[in-house]
Design an enzyme around this catalytic site. Structure first.
Site, PDB file in Angstrom:
ATOM      1  N   CYS A 203      -3.848  -0.510  -3.091  1.00 16.67           N
ATOM      2  CA  CYS A 203      -3.183  -1.070  -4.258  1.00 16.67           C
ATOM      3  C   CYS A 203      -3.246  -0.080  -5.408  1.00 16.67           C
ATOM      4  O   CYS A 203      -3.981   0.893  -5.366  1.00 16.67           O
ATOM      5  CB  CYS A 203      -3.845  -2.381  -4.660  1.00 16.67           C
ATOM      6  SG  CYS A 203      -4.024  -3.567  -3.303  1.00 16.67           S
TER       7      CYS A 203
ATOM      8  N   ARG B  86       1.689   3.009  -3.907  1.00 17.93           N
ATOM      9  CA  ARG B  86       0.421   2.568  -3.321  1.00 17.93           C
ATOM     10  C   ARG B  86       0.462   1.110  -2.879  1.00 17.93           C
ATOM     11  O   ARG B  86      -0.423   0.648  -2.158  1.00 17.93           O
ATOM     12  CB  ARG B  86      -0.711   2.750  -4.336  1.00 17.93           C
ATOM     13  CG  ARG B  86      -0.983   4.181  -4.720  1.00 17.93           C
ATOM     14  CD  ARG B  86      -2.129   4.273  -5.703  1.00 17.93           C
ATOM     15  NE  ARG B  86      -3.387   3.931  -5.072  1.00 17.93           N
ATOM     16  CZ  ARG B  86      -4.286   4.812  -4.644  1.00 17.93           C
ATOM     17  NH1 ARG B  86      -4.051   6.102  -4.786  1.00 17.93           N
ATOM     18  NH2 ARG B  86      -5.394   4.422  -4.087  1.00 17.93           N
TER      19      ARG B  86
ATOM     20  N   TRP C  16      -0.850  -4.260  -2.343  1.00 15.87           N
ATOM     21  CA  TRP C  16      -0.537  -4.201  -0.912  1.00 15.87           C
ATOM     22  C   TRP C  16      -1.416  -5.247  -0.263  1.00 15.87           C
ATOM     23  O   TRP C  16      -2.636  -5.148  -0.274  1.00 15.87           O
ATOM     24  CB  TRP C  16      -0.828  -2.802  -0.358  1.00 15.87           C
ATOM     25  CG  TRP C  16      -0.422  -2.614   1.069  1.00 15.87           C
ATOM     26  CD1 TRP C  16       0.792  -2.212   1.543  1.00 15.87           C
ATOM     27  CD2 TRP C  16      -1.256  -2.788   2.231  1.00 15.87           C
ATOM     28  NE1 TRP C  16       0.777  -2.138   2.912  1.00 15.87           N
ATOM     29  CE2 TRP C  16      -0.467  -2.493   3.355  1.00 15.87           C
ATOM     30  CE3 TRP C  16      -2.582  -3.189   2.429  1.00 15.87           C
ATOM     31  CZ2 TRP C  16      -0.959  -2.558   4.661  1.00 15.87           C
ATOM     32  CZ3 TRP C  16      -3.071  -3.268   3.721  1.00 15.87           C
ATOM     33  CH2 TRP C  16      -2.268  -2.952   4.816  1.00 15.87           C
TER      34      TRP C  16
ATOM     35  N   ASN D 262      -8.886  -3.191  -5.834  1.00 16.62           N
ATOM     36  CA  ASN D 262      -8.374  -2.484  -4.663  1.00 16.62           C
ATOM     37  C   ASN D 262      -9.507  -2.413  -3.657  1.00 16.62           C
ATOM     38  O   ASN D 262     -10.629  -2.056  -4.008  1.00 16.62           O
ATOM     39  CB  ASN D 262      -7.915  -1.073  -5.044  1.00 16.62           C
ATOM     40  CG  ASN D 262      -7.243  -0.347  -3.886  1.00 16.62           C
ATOM     41  OD1 ASN D 262      -6.954  -0.947  -2.852  1.00 16.62           O
ATOM     42  ND2 ASN D 262      -6.988   0.937  -4.059  1.00 16.62           N
ATOM     43  N   GLY D 263      -9.234  -2.744  -2.394  1.00 12.63           N
ATOM     44  CA  GLY D 263     -10.273  -2.712  -1.373  1.00 12.63           C
ATOM     45  C   GLY D 263     -10.397  -4.053  -0.683  1.00 12.63           C
ATOM     46  O   GLY D 263      -9.520  -4.917  -0.775  1.00 12.63           O
TER      47      GLY D 263
ATOM     48  N   GLU E 173       5.037  13.186  15.633  1.00 13.08           N
ATOM     49  CA  GLU E 173       5.272  13.061  14.193  1.00 13.08           C
ATOM     50  C   GLU E 173       6.710  12.627  13.914  1.00 13.08           C
ATOM     51  O   GLU E 173       6.956  11.799  13.031  1.00 13.08           O
ATOM     52  CB  GLU E 173       4.966  14.391  13.496  1.00 13.08           C
ATOM     53  CG  GLU E 173       5.264  14.427  12.010  1.00 13.08           C
ATOM     54  CD  GLU E 173       4.466  13.439  11.184  1.00 13.08           C
ATOM     55  OE1 GLU E 173       4.819  13.251  10.008  1.00 13.08           O
ATOM     56  OE2 GLU E 173       3.494  12.837  11.698  1.00 13.08           O
TER      57      GLU E 173
ATOM     58  N   LYS F 290       7.793   9.181  11.925  1.00 14.91           N
ATOM     59  CA  LYS F 290       8.645   9.147  10.743  1.00 14.91           C
ATOM     60  C   LYS F 290       9.771   8.129  10.930  1.00 14.91           C
ATOM     61  O   LYS F 290      10.080   7.361  10.012  1.00 14.91           O
ATOM     62  CB  LYS F 290       9.261  10.535  10.468  1.00 14.91           C
ATOM     63  CG  LYS F 290       8.295  11.581   9.958  1.00 14.91           C
ATOM     64  CD  LYS F 290       7.865  11.415   8.521  1.00 14.91           C
ATOM     65  CE  LYS F 290       6.609  10.631   8.373  1.00 14.91           C
ATOM     66  NZ  LYS F 290       5.381  11.179   8.875  1.00 14.91           N
TER      67      LYS F 290
ATOM     68  N   GLU G  76       8.439   4.509  10.829  1.00 20.97           N
ATOM     69  CA  GLU G  76       7.927   4.145   9.507  1.00 20.97           C
ATOM     70  C   GLU G  76       9.028   3.704   8.560  1.00 20.97           C
ATOM     71  O   GLU G  76       8.868   2.718   7.831  1.00 20.97           O
ATOM     72  CB  GLU G  76       7.195   5.336   8.870  1.00 20.97           C
ATOM     73  CG  GLU G  76       5.805   5.572   9.389  1.00 20.97           C
ATOM     74  CD  GLU G  76       5.131   6.757   8.712  1.00 20.97           C
ATOM     75  OE1 GLU G  76       3.932   6.667   8.444  1.00 20.97           O
ATOM     76  OE2 GLU G  76       5.816   7.775   8.443  1.00 20.97           O
TER      77      GLU G  76
ATOM     78  N   HIS H 225       6.549   9.888  34.249  1.00 21.56           N
ATOM     79  CA  HIS H 225       5.460   8.997  34.620  1.00 21.56           C
ATOM     80  C   HIS H 225       5.541   7.672  33.868  1.00 21.56           C
ATOM     81  O   HIS H 225       4.521   7.145  33.409  1.00 21.56           O
ATOM     82  CB  HIS H 225       4.121   9.684  34.371  1.00 21.56           C
ATOM     83  CG  HIS H 225       3.943  10.934  35.171  1.00 21.56           C
ATOM     84  ND1 HIS H 225       3.541  10.929  36.488  1.00 21.56           N
ATOM     85  CD2 HIS H 225       4.153  12.235  34.846  1.00 21.56           C
ATOM     86  CE1 HIS H 225       3.488  12.171  36.933  1.00 21.56           C
ATOM     87  NE2 HIS H 225       3.863  12.980  35.959  1.00 21.56           N
TER      88      HIS H 225
ATOM     89  N   LYS I  62       0.747   4.155   0.685  1.00 22.73           N
ATOM     90  CA  LYS I  62       0.517   5.589   0.773  1.00 22.73           C
ATOM     91  C   LYS I  62      -0.933   5.938   1.064  1.00 22.73           C
ATOM     92  O   LYS I  62      -1.228   6.766   1.915  1.00 22.73           O
ATOM     93  CB  LYS I  62       0.957   6.243  -0.546  1.00 22.73           C
ATOM     94  CG  LYS I  62       0.888   7.763  -0.527  1.00 22.73           C
ATOM     95  CD  LYS I  62       1.869   8.338   0.455  1.00 22.73           C
ATOM     96  CE  LYS I  62       1.840   9.834   0.510  1.00 22.73           C
ATOM     97  NZ  LYS I  62       2.678  10.349   1.594  1.00 22.73           N
TER      98      LYS I  62
END
Length: 614
Positions: A2, A27, A75, A101-102, A487, A491, A494, A510, A609
């Site tokens: 947050c 955030r 968040w 935050n947490g 990666e 992307k 996301e 496979h 983030k």
């Protein structure tokens, strides 16, 4: 995850808080709120579900006056996104308000005990439990706010960065942190508070990064005071923050993500400045010079990271093993910290994190330190927790990354890992001088070659429209290109919400080959390297099953170009440096697919983030 903002001084707090929330919205953006104490001693809390703009609209006809205030963008962890669950949270009497935050891990037990004593709750959050606990302690023990916060935090299990105000003590903010970042900005007769420095830099460049277990007391007309939970006064370490305000703006780009993709040539130049000297064919890292023996004597390297940083670590593993001939393991920090790993004093643990605040990576660092390992940090955020917790390390120096989906931080991490591998190999004598000089010169040319790749942006935007229909994507690569495939898939999922998976190209047979049909786009990194013929065979296998192939190839390739449905050509470079070029078109592909779908590229759903919780 947050965003926290606070202000106390002589100015009106609301505009400063809102501007700060906008800077921190990357955030968290499920909900937002402000709490202000006005000149009449009233404590007013305003909250709204959704983005900061929704909060501003809500506040249009509300009393938002006052020169003391705290604000938050959320968040969600405990409780769904809603105005009720948004921060700040009142205490039962509405004398106190808190932002947090947490995660308070023992909140359920604390809540049950408080309810048994007659305390009622308005929200489903763990945060409200903390403000109710503080008020209960104040009332029962007749304590001031600071002392009550100290007593309350002593009972709390979990991670937190908090700020709390009391309308009966209107000239102060109490702030505290444990395993979640918190920064105090020092101005002229005013203080600022932020979960990072971005909302502060517009007003002052003097900051104090709170250490774990510390509490900051921000009072009008007084010097900043920092104490421990036990009340011991702490020495202030005032730092000068080095962020250009222009780095926090879009600079004419439609989104931060696109801006950050295009910044990569300059960012990597900055990353290498003073470290890669092409005139003397040399790579210099101060950490390798200062801690040469600890690094050279290592029997094993262990890389711990999460998400995109983990993918960079996979590339670093190949670099270090190939050039330095030292075994390297790459671990998800979230798994490493819980599986009782075997760590010795002969190990070097490399911790990689863009924010420097990733909770799982920080916990992995602590575990490795307790086992006696030497810790090397690779980080972007100067002054963050990981640089302070490690023995040494290297900043990637790519500037603030605002887009939630990492772009320039990934290439910066890969660049630092490349320099680290080269510097160590040179010291160990495990790389030939000819090969070393060749790689150094090619590394120096990478920013210019990325500029060439970026010229294909418009064409990639056009071809992206073709693939917005897709429900699934497959990304394939081999060797150094396999982590690039991972990666690229990350992307896309996301920011476009299309399911995507990265695989070593040979592993397609496979299992994943069963998924391939005319509706399955397959992105293949197929540059001219030692496994070109093998990857060519994999492409032919995809085409035989009517799969749509987007191939990333080397310039001048006329074989795969005849087979693939779409081709993106890269300038030639040596194989170990190809990830720095090959990842660029995959970033652009993900970006443009998401834009074509009308999605919020910078703030994708459910993501934040800086992951400061487990």
């Amino acid at each position: 995850m947050c965003g926290i903002v606070g202000y106390i001084g002589q100015k009106e707090a609301f505009p400063i808080l809102i501007k700060g929330l906008r800077r921190l919205e990357y955030r968290g953006y499920d909900s937002a709120g402000v709490a202000l104490i006005n000149d009449n001693g009233e404590l007013n809390v305003c909250k709204a579900k959704g983005k900061v703009d929704n909060l501003v609209d809500y506040c249009n006809d509300k009393n938002v006056s006052g020169s003391v205030g705290i604000a938050h963008t959320r968040w969600a962890t405990h409780g769904e996104p809603s105005a009720v669950n948004a921060h700040p949270h009142y205490s039962q009497s509405k004398n106190l308000a808190i932002i947090h935050n947490g995660i308070i891990e023992n909140y359920a037990d604390l809540k049950e005990k408080l309810q048994a004593k007659g305390v009622s709750f308005r929200s489903d959050t763990d945060t409200e439990v903390l403000v109710q606990l503080v008020e209960y302690i104040m009332e029962r023990k007749n304590l001031d706010l600071l002392t009550a916060v100290q007593v309350a935090l002593y009972q709390v299990i979990g991670a937190y960065a908090i700020a709390i105000i009391d309308k009966r003590q209107p000239d102060q903010i109490i702030a505290a942190r444990k395993q979640s970042p918190l920064v105090v900005g020092i101005g002229d007769d005013e203080f600022f508070l932020g979960s990072d420095a971005s909302p502060i830099v517009e007003y002052t460049d003097k900051v104090v990064y709170l250490e774990d277990g510390n509490i900051a007391v921000l009072r009008k007309g007084e010097e900043l005071k920092v104490v421990s939970i036990l009340g011991e006064e702490q020495e202030l370490a005032v730092k000068k923050v080095d962020i250009n305000l222009g780095q926090l703006e879009k600079g004419g780009f439609a989104h931060f993500m696109l801006k950050e993709i295009f910044e990569q040539p300059d960012c990597l130049t900055n990353c290498m400045r003073g470290r890669v000297n092409v005139d003397t064919d040399n790579v210099v890292l101060s950490a390798v010079i200062d801690y040469k023996q600890q690094l050279l004597n290592a029997k094993r390297f262990i890389i711990v990271a999460c998400g995109t940083s983990w993918h960079a670590g996979l590339i670093g593993k190949q670099m270090i093993e190939q050039f330095c001939r030292i075994p390297v393991e790459v671990e998800y920090a979230s798994e490493f910290r819980y599986r009782n790993p075997v760590i010795t004093k002969e190990d070097v643990v490399i911790a990689i994190s863009q924010s420097g605040e990733t909770a799982d990576t920080l916990a992995a660092v602590q575990l490795a330190k307790e086992a006696g390992a030497f810790i090397y940090g690779i980080c972007n955020a100067i002054g963050s927790s990981i640089p302070r917790a490690t023995d040494t390390g290297s900043y990637i120096h790519v500037g603030p990354e605002i887009g939630v989906a990492s772009t320039k931080a990934f290439t910066g991490q890969v660049t630092v890992l490349t320099m680290l591998a080269l510097a160590l190999a040179k010291e160990k004598g495990t790389i030939s001088n000819e090969n070393y000089m060749h790689i150094v010169k090619e590394l120096h040319e990478i920013p210019a070659k990325i500029k060439e790749v970026l010229k294909q942006n418009d064409r990639i935007a056009d071809l992206s429209r073709t693939f917005t229909y897709a429900r699934n994507f497959l990304y394939l690569g081999r060797g150094f290109s396999y982590p690039v495939a991972l990666e690229g898939a990350l992307k896309l999922k996301e920011i476009s919400y299309i399911h995507a998976e990265g695989y070593p190209a040979a592993e397609m047979k496979h299992g994943p080959i069963a998924l391939i049909d005319s509706d399955m786009p397959v992105v293949v990194i197929a540059t001219h390297n030692g496994m070109y013929e093998k990857v060519l065979s994999n492409i032919q296998e995809v085409k035989a099953r009517k799969g749509k192939v987007i191939a990333v190839v080397s310039q001048g390739d006329d074989t795969i170009s005849r087979i693939a449905d779409e081709v993106i050509a890269l300038p030639d470079t040596i194989e170990c440096l190809e990830p720095l070029l090959a990842t660029i078109p995959l970033q652009m592909l993900a970006y443009h697919v998401a834009v074509c779908k009308g999605l919020n590229v910078d703030q994708p759903r459910n993501l934040a983030k800086s992951v400061t919780v487990e």
